[in-house]
Design a protein around this motif. Structure first.
Motif, short mmCIF file in Angstrom:
data_model
loop_
_atom_site.label_atom_id
_atom_site.label_comp_id
_atom_site.label_asym_id
_atom_site.label_seq_id
_atom_site.Cartn_x
_atom_site.Cartn_y
_atom_site.Cartn_z
N GLU A 17 51.72 -24.81 14.42
CA GLU A 17 52.09 -24.88 12.94
C GLU A 17 53.14 -24.11 12.65
N ILE A 18 53.56 -24.31 11.20
CA ILE A 18 54.50 -23.48 10.41
C ILE A 18 53.83 -22.27 9.80
N VAL A 19 54.34 -21.28 10.25
CA VAL A 19 53.89 -19.72 9.60
C VAL A 19 53.99 -19.89 7.97
N ASN A 46 58.85 -19.84 11.03
CA ASN A 46 58.64 -20.00 12.54
C ASN A 46 57.33 -20.86 12.89
N LYS A 47 57.10 -21.08 14.01
CA LYS A 47 55.84 -21.73 14.25
C LYS A 47 54.89 -20.77 14.97
N PHE A 48 53.70 -21.04 15.04
CA PHE A 48 52.84 -19.92 15.67
C PHE A 48 52.91 -20.31 17.19
N PRO A 49 52.65 -19.11 17.93
CA PRO A 49 52.70 -19.47 19.34
C PRO A 49 51.88 -20.02 19.95
N GLY A 55 42.47 -23.64 22.20
CA GLY A 55 41.47 -23.04 21.70
C GLY A 55 41.93 -21.92 20.71
N TYR A 56 42.92 -21.26 20.87
CA TYR A 56 43.44 -20.31 19.81
C TYR A 56 43.68 -20.58 18.45
N ALA A 57 43.47 -19.81 17.66
CA ALA A 57 43.94 -19.73 16.20
C ALA A 57 44.29 -18.41 15.58
N TYR A 58 44.96 -18.45 14.42
CA TYR A 58 45.36 -17.18 13.82
C TYR A 58 45.07 -17.13 12.47
#
Length: 68
Positions: A17-19, A46-49, A55-58
């Motif tokens: 996804e876009i930051v 930028n995009k999230f890595p 299963g990762y999320a920010y």
């Protein structure tokens, strides 16, 4: 390590996804969104890595402050 989560900030973001806002993002893992204890710096636009596994999320924990 203490991670402070701003409850007024909307949601978790997924890899690719876009930051939306530059800053420090806490890294979470799994369906229950367990904190990993890690943080990453992301730049707006930028995009999230990708995560090491699926299963990762920010979630934003400290927005970048600009002088001026």
């Amino acid at each position: 390590m203490l991670i402070v989560i701003h409850e007024d900030l909307p949601m978790f973001y997924l890899p690719g996804e876009i930051v939306p806002s530059s800053g420090q993002y806490a890294v979470f893992f799994g369906v229950n969104r367990k904190p990993t204890g890690d943080e990453i710096t992301c730049i707006r636009g930028n995009k999230f890595p990708p995560g090491i596994l699926s299963g990762y999320a920010y979630k934003l924990v400290d927005r970048t402050k600009h002088k001026g």
